[in-house]
Design a protein around this motif. Structure first.
Motif, PDB file in Angstrom:
ATOM      1  N   UNK A 463      35.508  27.991  40.338  1.00 26.12           N
ATOM      2  CA  UNK A 463      36.820  27.424  40.061  1.00 26.12           C
ATOM      3  C   UNK A 463      37.935  28.400  40.362  1.00 26.12           C
ATOM      4  N   UNK A 464      37.738  29.678  40.052  1.00 29.39           N
ATOM      5  CA  UNK A 464      38.775  30.670  40.319  1.00 29.39           C
ATOM      6  C   UNK A 464      38.912  30.926  41.813  1.00 29.39           C
ATOM      7  N   UNK A 465      37.789  30.896  42.513  1.00 28.32           N
ATOM      8  CA  UNK A 465      37.854  31.076  43.970  1.00 28.32           C
ATOM      9  C   UNK A 465      38.648  29.954  44.629  1.00 28.32           C
ATOM     10  N   UNK A 466      38.539  28.752  44.088  1.00 29.02           N
ATOM     11  CA  UNK A 466      39.311  27.624  44.619  1.00 29.02           C
ATOM     12  C   UNK A 466      40.785  27.770  44.245  1.00 29.02           C
ATOM     13  N   UNK A 467      41.046  28.226  43.021  1.00 29.44           N
ATOM     14  CA  UNK A 467      42.416  28.324  42.530  1.00 29.44           C
ATOM     15  C   UNK A 467      43.162  29.520  43.119  1.00 29.44           C
ATOM     16  N   UNK A 468      42.473  30.635  43.313  1.00 33.89           N
ATOM     17  CA  UNK A 468      43.116  31.859  43.818  1.00 33.89           C
ATOM     18  C   UNK A 468      42.170  32.552  44.777  1.00 33.89           C
ATOM     19  N   UNK A 469      42.011  32.041  45.988  1.00 32.95           N
ATOM     20  CA  UNK A 469      41.016  32.595  46.923  1.00 32.95           C
ATOM     21  C   UNK A 469      41.251  34.053  47.283  1.00 32.95           C
ATOM     22  N   UNK A 470      42.510  34.473  47.372  1.00 37.64           N
ATOM     23  CA  UNK A 470      42.780  35.868  47.729  1.00 37.64           C
ATOM     24  C   UNK A 470      42.284  36.821  46.653  1.00 37.64           C
ATOM     25  N   UNK A 471      42.549  36.471  45.397  1.00 38.40           N
ATOM     26  CA  UNK A 471      42.093  37.316  44.290  1.00 38.40           C
ATOM     27  C   UNK A 471      40.566  37.331  44.239  1.00 38.40           C
ATOM     28  N   UNK A 472      39.979  36.157  44.382  1.00 37.59           N
ATOM     29  CA  UNK A 472      38.518  36.065  44.345  1.00 37.59           C
ATOM     30  C   UNK A 472      37.888  36.908  45.443  1.00 37.59           C
ATOM     31  N   UNK A 473      38.472  36.872  46.603  1.00 32.94           N
ATOM     32  CA  UNK A 473      37.947  37.668  47.711  1.00 32.94           C
ATOM     33  C   UNK A 473      38.054  39.161  47.418  1.00 32.94           C
ATOM     34  N   UNK A 474      39.148  39.566  46.777  1.00 27.40           N
ATOM     35  CA  UNK A 474      39.357  40.984  46.494  1.00 27.40           C
ATOM     36  C   UNK A 474      38.368  41.509  45.454  1.00 27.40           C
ATOM     37  N   UNK A 475      37.998  40.671  44.480  1.00 29.25           N
ATOM     38  CA  UNK A 475      37.122  41.159  43.406  1.00 29.25           C
ATOM     39  C   UNK A 475      35.649  40.918  43.702  1.00 29.25           C
ATOM     40  N   UNK A 476      35.341  40.175  44.737  1.00 31.06           N
ATOM     41  CA  UNK A 476      33.947  39.823  45.020  1.00 31.06           C
ATOM     42  C   UNK A 476      33.086  41.054  45.258  1.00 31.06           C
ATOM     43  N   UNK A 477      33.579  41.970  46.078  1.00 26.80           N
ATOM     44  CA  UNK A 477      32.769  43.140  46.431  1.00 26.80           C
ATOM     45  C   UNK A 477      32.449  44.010  45.218  1.00 26.80           C
ATOM     46  N   UNK A 478      33.462  44.436  44.429  1.00 29.03           N
ATOM     47  CA  UNK A 478      33.100  45.267  43.266  1.00 29.03           C
ATOM     48  C   UNK A 478      32.255  44.525  42.243  1.00 29.03           C
TER      49      UNK A 478
END
Length: 825
Positions: A463-478
């Motif tokens: 749900x967060x990836x859909x709502x804020x994809x840029x943020x989700x992408x930034x936190x995915x790796x760590x």
């Protein structure tokens, strides 16, 4: 370091805000510093001289020195009028000295530095840049990667310093790694305000002041500096206990009433719910727990017995003799039953049962309250509302009848917080290691609950990836990297118990429950134990009273939708709404009924129904994921209403309407106390020890009918007898058939089936030579020494059936009939 002096008064009155007449005040606390004070004053004076036209003053506070400290300062002041000496009549401690200097200062900014100049005065420029950028305080730090340690202190002192810093961060100043470096630059007016109300006189004064800044949201920057250990430290080993005492004083003085009130209310409410159980600890039995209370008390008793006798806590032969029971493959909750073993041994399993339920619900509420206050809201009361709902929501109250593994969930908020910390990527390795330890511990509390929590977090992440994809992408790796480290930590800790669970004796592969999805109306109705509940309606929409896995009520559903719509600008709110909706739909099962028809629609649970682990889950339990999502949404709504400023009468009316909506949504869901009855007394045959004459070591005693998930009284008799005999059958999860499918209770045998049918029907079937041979095989298999028929319904036909099977008359012992079959076994 001297003791705290609450009545201590500053040497000079505080300077009113806004009256600063110099740009910088340097405060140097000094106690018996004649050996190094002169070069320190000279270095400070020379450096400040290079900063002209900076207006400065240098205050040396002589803290009751008995050497030449004062004389050295007076000599320097005679040469430089901007140097002043402040004296205290006796040694009061570093904190008192710094307070005296700060409250006498005139500077727009105040630098506090130690007399040893372990951090060179030239580092002032580093701190000034951060204050120029907007920080109200800049503290020198030796703990950051960029810090430069020229000369290290003794290894033991360094270790003690690190441990002390960890305690300080945990107890008083979150976010600052090093509070004790004696080189700090402050906004003058703010630091004078802080010291005017300070009370600590020892060297832990820094903690009190920085906590004051933290509580007022005044920005504090932690800055890496150069530092070199200087001999002659005034901090002695005995100072550390005093610092811990100071930390305790800080916590007690600064804790807001709600921080103490909320946990106390949670605990009191838990006691209120289980009041009937606590009022009759020896005899009380939760009405709606069915057979489960006996099973759980048995788990606690057996685990404590295994611990006391240093036996394998993952297995026992006390039930299902001689095959035994795989305790790791059952809900033994070793994470609590093992540490609570002393309580069980001292006071009994019934006390442990009451403690786990009561304390578990309260601890779960406190954990959610902590997480919500830390991560989501500013109002503590809003966090209390959210935390209380997460723990006392209808599904949790339903499982609180009999399933502590689904009601005691205090680890879940801690796990979620660590995952969120991984997303922040501040201390990823440490957070990942802690997460791994948390996950390992939760496995010993309840694996299915952990699986549901992972499902909920996956829904939130999507749900967060859909709502804020840029943020989700930034936190995915760590996040993914941290999860990998957590797995490396947790897997070695649990690999043997989990391997025993799935491949050890009496292991099984899955428990087939059939399709047990929620009825859509269960989302809108009220549970049995809710204030607005109707037990008949709840019973028609659920499996039983321990599986009322939804029942959030239509007012809460409406309010939740309204909150998501109203706060839709926040990605986290949209993600929470998506989590609640996704979990609710999943809980409807593989086939979703169309209300008012006999038709169904394919449900998304079909996507996971045959996946490992999910195949054993009762799908309606997925609705439990909705509880924390809804609880956080309620907290966010309450926080908005509590802290938002009113600008018009119209907004006042809206706020009143909002409070009313929250009340209408929450009040009908308030849980009512659990009902208890007096449990059936233990038969005299077991209570007075008569059974001991009939059981040899390595053999079993067979209650009639043979214990099963519906006939669990024998578990209590066994516990009352000190777990000194084994019996066949019982209430547990074990394997059935060549595919080792999980079932409740033992694999069926001729004798147990026949006796159960007699108990249910009251009729004795034909019994001939073939039946007696099968009975003999069961005696051999169970290594049975005796059959015992206690007072119960249909006792006469049971006595007749067993007499025909055994070919001998029973003996009356105490209140029971006993068939001694030792000559055969």
């Amino acid at each position: 370091m001297s003791k705290t002096q609450p009545s201590a008064q500053p040497s000079e009155p505080p300077i009113p805000a806004g009256t600063s007449t110099v740009d910088l005040t340097v405060v140097v606390p000094a106690f018996n510093e004649e050996d190094r004070l002169a070069p320190t004053l000279r270095a400070i004076r020379e450096h400040l001289g290079t900063l002209e036209p900076l207006r400065w003053e240098l205050l040396v506070v002589d803290d009751g020195s008995t050497d030449g400290t004062a004389a050295i300062t007076e000599a320097a002041a005679a040469d430089e009028p901007r140097i002043r000496l402040l004296r205290t009549p006796a040694n009061r401690g570093k904190g008192h000295a710094v307070r005296t200097g700060v409250l006498a200062s005139l500077g727009r900014r105040v630098l506090v530095t130690d007399a040893d100049l372990a951090t060179p005065i030239e580092e002032l420029a580093v701190l000034q840049r951060h204050v120029d950028a907007g920080a109200t305080a800049a503290v020198g730090s030796r703990a950051l990667p960029e810090s430069r340690i020229a000369v290290r202190q003794h290894a033991l002192r360094e270790l003690m310093g690190r441990l002390g810093a960890r305690l300080i961060r945990a107890a008083a100043v979150p976010g600052i790694r090093d509070t004790q470096c004696g080189f700090k630059l402050f906004d003058g007016d703010k630091v004078r305000t802080a010291f005017a109300g300070s009370r600590l006189d020892g060297w832990s004064y820094d903690v009190e002041i920085l906590r004051f800044f933290h509580q007022r949201d005044w920005e504090v920057a932690e800055v890496p500096v150069s530092w070199a250990h200087q001999p002659g430290s005034k901090v002695r080993p005995l100072a550390y206990p005093r610092v811990l005492a100071d930390l305790l004083r800080i916590r007690l003085r600064t804790v807001s009433p709600v921080r103490l009130a909320a946990p106390a209310l949670f605990l009191l409410f838990s006691f209120f719910l289980y009041g009937g159980l606590w009022g009759a600890l020896d005899t009380g039995y939760l009405v709606d727990s069915g057979s489960d209370q006996r099973q759980w008390e048995w788990f606690f008793a057996v685990t404590a017995d295994n611990v006391a006798h240093l036996r394998n806590p993952l297995f026992t032969e006390l039930q299902n003799f001689p095959l035994g029971v795989n305790l790791m493959a059952n809900t033994a909750m070793l994470g609590l039953s093992v540490p609570l073993a002393p309580v069980t041994l001292a006071f009994g399993a019934h006390v442990t049962w009451a403690i786990v339920l009561t304390g578990g619900l309260a601890a779960t509420a406190c954990a959610w309250y902590w997480l919500i206050a830390r991560r989501f809201v500013r109002s503590r009361w809003a966090a209390a509302l959210g935390g209380g709902f997460c723990a006392f929501a209808p599904p949790m109250i339903s499982h609180g009848n009999a399933h502590p593994n689904f009601a005691v969930l205090f680890m879940m908020p801690l796990i979620i917080d660590r995952m969120l910390r991984l997303c922040e990527n501040r201390r990823p390795t440490r957070d990942a290691v802690v997460l791994g330890l948390f996950l390992a511990y939760q496995i010993f509390l309840g694996e299915e609950a952990l699986l549901l929590a992972v499902t909920g977090f996956a829904l939130f992440a999507l749900g967060y990836a859909i709502a804020a994809p840029d943020v989700a992408k930034a936190v995915a790796a760590p996040l993914l990297r941290g999860l990998g480290i957590a797995a490396l930590v947790s897997v070695p800790l649990v690999i043997f118990p989990v391997a025993w669970q799935f491949y050890g004796p009496q292991s099984y592969h899955s428990v087939l429950h059939g399709q047990v999805g929620n009825n859509p109306m269960a989302m809108l109705e009220f549970a049995t134990r809710s204030l607005a509940g109707d037990d008949k309606i709840a019973a028609s929409l659920s499996l039983n009273r321990t599986e009322e896995n939804a029942f959030f009520g239509w007012p809460l559903v409406v309010v939740a939708v309204a909150v998501v719509v109203h706060l839709r600008d926040q990605p986290r709110v949209r993600a929470l709404g998506f989590t609640a909706l996704g979990a609710a739909v999943l809980s409807l099962g593989q086939n979703i009924p169309l209300l008012g028809t006999d038709k169904t629609l394919p449900g998304p649970w079909r996507l996971v129904a045959k996946m490992p682990f999910f195949e054993s889950v009762i799908e309606s339990r997925t609705a439990m994921v909705c509880a924390p999502a809804l609880g956080i949404l309620l907290a966010l709504a309450c926080d908005r209403l509590a802290v938002r400023r009113l600008r018009s009468e119209r907004e006042s009316s809206r706020r009143l309407l909002g409070w009313a909506a929250l009340a209408v949504a929450v009040l009908p869901l308030l849980p009512t106390p659990y009902r208890t009855v007096e449990r059936t007394p233990v038969p005299a045959f077991f209570a007075d020890g008569s059974w001991r004459e009939y059981v040899r070591p390595g053999h079993s005693l067979v209650p009639v009918p043979v214990p099963s998930p519906t006939e669990t009284a024998a578990l209590g008799w066994q516990v009352d007898a000190g777990l000194a005999f084994s019996f066949p059958g019982g209430y547990f999860n074990g394997p059935w058939g060549p595919e080792r499918i999980g079932i409740y209770g033992p694999q069926p045998r001729f004798t147990s089936d026949l006796l159960n049918k007699v108990r249910e029907s009251g009729k004795v079937p034909d019994i001939g030579a073939q039946q007696r041979r099968q009975f003999g095989w069961d005696i051999d298999f169970w290594r049975a020494d005796a059959f015992v028929l206690t007072p119960q319904d249909n006792q006469a036909p049971l006595r007749e059936a067993l007499t025909r099977l055994s070919g001998k008359e029973p003996r009356r012992v105490a209140d029971s009939w006993v068939w001694d079959v030792r000559e055969r076994s």
